[in-house]
Scaffold this active site. Structure first.
Site, PDB file in Angstrom:
ATOM      1  N   GLY A  26      12.395  58.098 -17.616  1.00  0.00           N
ATOM      2  CA  GLY A  26      11.996  56.810 -17.644  1.00  0.00           C
ATOM      3  C   GLY A  26      12.060  55.911 -17.365  1.00  0.00           C
ATOM      4  O   GLY A  26      11.964  55.092 -17.277  1.00  0.00           O
ATOM      5  N   HIS A  27      12.759  55.904 -15.992  1.00  0.00           N
ATOM      6  CA  HIS A  27      13.442  55.207 -14.240  1.00  0.00           C
ATOM      7  C   HIS A  27      12.551  55.630 -13.537  1.00  0.00           C
ATOM      8  O   HIS A  27      13.541  56.416 -12.633  1.00  0.00           O
ATOM      9  CB  HIS A  27      15.152  54.916 -14.882  1.00  0.00           C
ATOM     10  N   PHE A  28      11.518  55.566 -13.087  1.00  0.00           N
ATOM     11  CA  PHE A  28      10.631  54.684 -14.210  1.00  0.00           C
ATOM     12  C   PHE A  28       9.281  55.858 -14.223  1.00  0.00           C
ATOM     13  O   PHE A  28       9.316  56.395 -13.365  1.00  0.00           O
ATOM     14  CB  PHE A  28       9.922  53.494 -12.986  1.00  0.00           C
TER      15      PHE A  28
END
Length: 142
Positions: free
Chosen positions: A44-46
């Site tokens: 999720g990052h990223f």
């Protein structure tokens, strides 16, 4: 101290020090961490462009600082050593999967159960982060 990394209370899923390269017990150390790419937070990052979060770089400094602090042969290890303060943190760059971080930490001072550490993270000659952190723990009641 046989395995300095044993001083870390973290499980392997949240350990950002793979190997201690140098250790001057109670004073300073250098270490490494390989950004593998399978760390859960990278999804999720990223999405599509995974980058090591800056706060994790600061956490890596704190973990290595804890190893240094707990390795002092003249001072018994503290119980429940935690990261309790961050000052002057600078995020200067990013790390991507496949890169190896070089971590440095130096104990600047101690007062009872409080320890001030300065540290930095780089990849090669490219600086990524620096900070002064405070670690706190309880002196054993023995």
């Amino acid at each position: 101290m046989q395995d300095p990394l044993a001083a870390l209370p973290h499980g392997p899923e949240f350990r950002f020090v793979d190997a201690i390269e140098t250790l001057d017990p109670g004073k300073s150390a250098t270490a490494s961490y390989l950004v593998r790419g399978d760390e859960g937070f990278l999804a999720g990052h990223f999405p599509g462009n995974p980058l090591m979060p800056g706060v994790i770089l600061i956490e890596a400094i704190a973990q290595l600082g804890g190893v240094v602090a707990q390795s002092d042969p003249a001072i018994p290890p503290l119980e429940n050593l935690l990261l309790t303060g961050v000052r002057g943190a600078k995020i200067l760059g990013v790390a991507k999967p496949g890169e190896t971080l070089t971590l440095k930490a130096e104990v600047e001072g101690r007062l009872g159960g409080m320890i001030q550490v300065s540290g930095e993270v780089s990849v090669g000659d490219r600086p990524l982060a620096s900070a002064k952190i405070m670690l706190s723990g309880q002196e054993s009641a023995s």
